[in-house]
Every structure is written in C-alpha cells, then in structure tokens.
Write a protein that holds these residues in place. Structure first.
Motif, PDB file in Angstrom:
ATOM      1  N   GLY A  45       0.820  -1.209   0.000  1.00 27.78           N
ATOM      2  CA  GLY A  45       0.000   0.000   0.000  1.00 27.78           C
ATOM      3  C   GLY A  45       0.850   1.254   0.000  1.00 27.78           C
ATOM      4  O   GLY A  45       0.560   2.231  -0.702  1.00 27.78           O
ATOM      5  N   THR A  46       1.934   1.224   0.795  1.00 28.74           N
ATOM      6  CA  THR A  46       2.851   2.369   0.842  1.00 28.74           C
ATOM      7  C   THR A  46       3.500   2.614  -0.508  1.00 28.74           C
ATOM      8  O   THR A  46       3.626   3.746  -0.963  1.00 28.74           O
ATOM      9  CB  THR A  46       3.938   2.134   1.914  1.00 28.74           C
ATOM     10  OG1 THR A  46       3.311   1.900   3.182  1.00 28.74           O
ATOM     11  CG2 THR A  46       4.865   3.327   2.022  1.00 28.74           C
ATOM     12  N   ALA A  47       3.939   1.541  -1.173  1.00 27.30           N
ATOM     13  CA  ALA A  47       4.592   1.666  -2.483  1.00 27.30           C
ATOM     14  C   ALA A  47       3.649   2.281  -3.518  1.00 27.30           C
ATOM     15  O   ALA A  47       4.041   3.161  -4.291  1.00 27.30           O
ATOM     16  CB  ALA A  47       5.095   0.301  -2.953  1.00 27.30           C
ATOM     17  N   VAL A  48       2.389   1.826  -3.537  1.00 27.67           N
ATOM     18  CA  VAL A  48       1.422   2.355  -4.507  1.00 27.67           C
ATOM     19  C   VAL A  48       1.163   3.836  -4.255  1.00 27.67           C
ATOM     20  O   VAL A  48       1.168   4.653  -5.185  1.00 27.67           O
ATOM     21  CB  VAL A  48       0.099   1.562  -4.442  1.00 27.67           C
ATOM     22  CG1 VAL A  48      -0.940   2.209  -5.349  1.00 27.67           C
ATOM     23  CG2 VAL A  48       0.330   0.116  -4.853  1.00 27.67           C
ATOM     24  N   LEU A  49       0.947   4.193  -2.998  1.00 31.76           N
ATOM     25  CA  LEU A  49       0.668   5.598  -2.674  1.00 31.76           C
ATOM     26  C   LEU A  49       1.885   6.488  -2.915  1.00 31.76           C
ATOM     27  O   LEU A  49       1.743   7.646  -3.324  1.00 31.76           O
ATOM     28  CB  LEU A  49       0.208   5.705  -1.220  1.00 31.76           C
ATOM     29  CG  LEU A  49      -1.223   5.215  -0.960  1.00 31.76           C
ATOM     30  CD1 LEU A  49      -1.474   5.053   0.534  1.00 31.76           C
ATOM     31  CD2 LEU A  49      -2.240   6.176  -1.571  1.00 31.76           C
ATOM     32  N   LEU A  50       3.073   5.954  -2.671  1.00 25.37           N
ATOM     33  CA  LEU A  50       4.290   6.721  -2.945  1.00 25.37           C
ATOM     34  C   LEU A  50       4.422   6.998  -4.438  1.00 25.37           C
ATOM     35  O   LEU A  50       4.741   8.126  -4.849  1.00 25.37           O
ATOM     36  CB  LEU A  50       5.511   5.956  -2.438  1.00 25.37           C
ATOM     37  CG  LEU A  50       6.881   6.601  -2.701  1.00 25.37           C
ATOM     38  CD1 LEU A  50       6.962   7.975  -2.036  1.00 25.37           C
ATOM     39  CD2 LEU A  50       8.009   5.694  -2.193  1.00 25.37           C
ATOM     40  N   SER A  51       4.165   5.994  -5.258  1.00 22.69           N
ATOM     41  CA  SER A  51       4.214   6.181  -6.707  1.00 22.69           C
ATOM     42  C   SER A  51       3.148   7.177  -7.171  1.00 22.69           C
ATOM     43  O   SER A  51       3.410   8.024  -8.021  1.00 22.69           O
ATOM     44  CB  SER A  51       4.026   4.836  -7.414  1.00 22.69           C
ATOM     45  OG  SER A  51       4.027   4.994  -8.809  1.00 22.69           O
ATOM     46  N   ALA A  52       1.941   7.057  -6.600  1.00 24.13           N
ATOM     47  CA  ALA A  52       0.856   7.983  -6.961  1.00 24.13           C
ATOM     48  C   ALA A  52       1.217   9.412  -6.568  1.00 24.13           C
ATOM     49  O   ALA A  52       0.938  10.362  -7.300  1.00 24.13           O
ATOM     50  CB  ALA A  52      -0.440   7.557  -6.285  1.00 24.13           C
ATOM     51  N   TYR A  53       1.854   9.565  -5.416  1.00 21.54           N
ATOM     52  CA  TYR A  53       2.268  10.894  -4.959  1.00 21.54           C
ATOM     53  C   TYR A  53       3.344  11.473  -5.876  1.00 21.54           C
ATOM     54  O   TYR A  53       3.281  12.646  -6.282  1.00 21.54           O
ATOM     55  CB  TYR A  53       2.782  10.807  -3.524  1.00 21.54           C
ATOM     56  CG  TYR A  53       3.309  12.118  -2.986  1.00 21.54           C
ATOM     57  CD1 TYR A  53       2.429  13.103  -2.539  1.00 21.54           C
ATOM     58  CD2 TYR A  53       4.670  12.370  -2.933  1.00 21.54           C
ATOM     59  CE1 TYR A  53       2.906  14.310  -2.049  1.00 21.54           C
ATOM     60  CE2 TYR A  53       5.154  13.572  -2.451  1.00 21.54           C
ATOM     61  CZ  TYR A  53       4.266  14.537  -2.004  1.00 21.54           C
ATOM     62  OH  TYR A  53       4.744  15.733  -1.531  1.00 21.54           O
TER      63      TYR A  53
END
Length: 299
Positions: free
Chosen positions: A186-194
């Motif tokens: 979840g952190t990786a996906v949100l980091l990429s989205a950010y």
C-alpha cells in the motif's frame, strides 16, 4: 530579527505547500504562534519607516495565502475525497488496488459491489491486483473496458523494481487511486501515486491495526503512518477502523455496500438448509468470517 522572521514565514509556507495531511495540520497549528510573534519582531526593528511596510506585506501575504488555501485545499485537511472542481465524475480515470480477485475475499467483494455502480459513472476503472487467481471478476473488468494489472511477485519490500513497475502504471494519468491494501505494498502504490501527482489518493482502512504479534504492531504502525501521510483522502469501514489508522475524526466512514436483494430472507431455502443440517427447531447463531481477533467473533 527581520531576516529571521522572514525565514520563519518562508519555512511555514514551505510546510503548507506539501500536500500531506500531517504536515498541513502541523503547520496550521503552528501558524498562530508565528502571528503572535509578528508584533514583537516588528517593534524590534530599528528603522521605524519600514515598520508599516513590513506589517502590511506580512498581513497581505498571510491573508492572500489562507484565502487561496481555503478555496483550493480545505477539503484535503479534513480527509474528504476532493473530486476535482469543474470536472464531471464520468470523466475520471480510477485505479482500484486490491489484494486479489478471490471471490471469498471480503475486501474484494466489497470493492466489486462499489465497482458495479462506479463503472457506470467513470470513463475508466482499472484494477491493480497483488495476487493473480482465476476469477470471474477479472473477466468482468476487462469486459467493461477496464485494465487489470498484476504486481510481479518479485520481493516482499519496497524495491526499485517494484517502484518502476508502479510508475509505469501511474503514467496512465489516473485521477483517483483507491488503495485497499496495507503495509509495504500500500505504501509503495501511494508513494508512486504521490510522485506522479495523482490528484486524489485514497487510503481505505477495512480493519483495525494488526495486533497479534509485536512484529505486526511495529509493521502496522510504520506503514499505516506512511499510507496516511501519502494519501490525501481517508476512508474507513467503521469508527474503530478509522480511529486507529488515521486518528479520531480524520476520515470518512464508507459502510461496506452490499446488494440487498441478494440477502432477502427466503423461507423455502431457509427451511431446506436447516433441515439438511438437522437444525429444524434449533436456535442458530451464524458468523460469516474466519475465527480471528480482527473479526470480533466474541461479540
């Protein structure tokens, strides 16, 4: 003193520019103390002719900035999904992130119930799935014109290879990324989205924090905190699930949606099933879900 004060103002503004909930709140709480110091700093200036000019400039900067902040960012401070102004919902591209398309997965079933309605109101609804399984859900999404991405099972942490894969997906220019998986994925996906400037980054809490072992407690604290920071919209299935992840009141409750017509009592089916199990006249309490602490089986 004047230079130090201007550095303080610049630092505060710099914090406010970050579109992260925790930093936004911290800087807003800190700003009143900056304003309290303002008269003291101005009165300490030796050149009196500069005082009214500096005072007017500071007040104008603060006034203009907070008017702009209120108009453009206020919704983000309170965890509301800030759908873009001037843009219709049916023009949005949405990416939903789930653990798998397994039909007995509660979170997946919940999101597919939402999907049935969402797909009629958005131009594109895609899925990013962590585990590949044979499921009619994948065929359903593809049939409706959506894409299904599967995260390569290459590691159990946030690696460069995983981030490159996610960055390629984010180049699809999504308007909304809805993350329903916790921990490092979840952190990786949100980091990429950010990093790729996705306007609406939703983190959805479907349960309370993992609390069965010390390892899971630490993992949950670290990654849930990062997911909360990197997202700008917080959703939870209940008050307890939201309070533990986002803090009291810093989220919106989205009840788990179901197709009510499928759960209407059918007396014929009820009697047939009870008879087949030898429970014709018995009092039965049924619990659907695994027997674990998170499912609250001892209610």
């Amino acid at each position: 003193s004047f230079l130090l004060y201007m550095v303080l103002i610049a630092s505060t503004f710099n914090l406010l520019i970050f579109r992260m909930n925790i930093l936004n709140r911290f800087s807003l709480y800190f700003t009143p103390f900056v304003l309290i110091l303002c008269p003291y700093v101005i009165s300490s200036m030796k050149l009196k002719s500069n005082k009214p000019i500096v005072r007017a400039c500071i007040y104008f900067m603060f006034g203009f900035y907070f008017v702009w902040l209120t108009i453009t960012k206020a919704a983000e401070f309170y965890g509301v999904v800030p759908y873009m102004r001037g843009r219709k919902m049916n023009e949005n591209k949405v990416l939903i992130v789930v653990n798998s398309f397994t039909q007995n997965n509660g979170v997946t079933n919940c999101m597919m119930n939402y999907y049935d309605e969402l797909v009629t109101h958005s131009s594109c609804v895609d899925f990013l799935v962590l585990k590949k399984v044979n499921s009619p859900y994948e065929k359903k999404v593809v049939k409706n014109g959506g894409k299904v991405f599967f995260l390569p099972k290459v590691d159990s942490h946030i690696s460069k290879k995983k981030m490159r894969f996610l960055d390629e997906i984010m180049k699809q220019r999504y308007d909304v990324v809805h993350v329903n998986v916790p921990n490092h994925n979840g952190t990786a996906v949100l980091l990429s989205a950010y990093k790729n400037k996705v306007p609406v980054r939703v983190y959805h809490s479907h349960a309370q924090k993992l609390a069965d072992t010390n390892k899971n407690k630490i993992k949950s604290f670290v990654f849930d905190s990062l997911c909360s920071i990197l997202s700008n919209a917080h959703l939870a299935c209940s008050t307890a699930a939201g309070d533990e992840i986002f803090g009291i009141g810093n989220f919106k409750i989205l009840p788990n949606g179901i197709h009510a017509e499928k759960d209407v009592i059918n007396k014929e089916n009820r009697n047939q099933i009870r008879e087949s199990l030898g429970l014709t006249n018995a009092v039965v309490v049924g619990v659907v879900g695994r027997l674990s602490y998170l499912k609250n089986p001892f209610f």
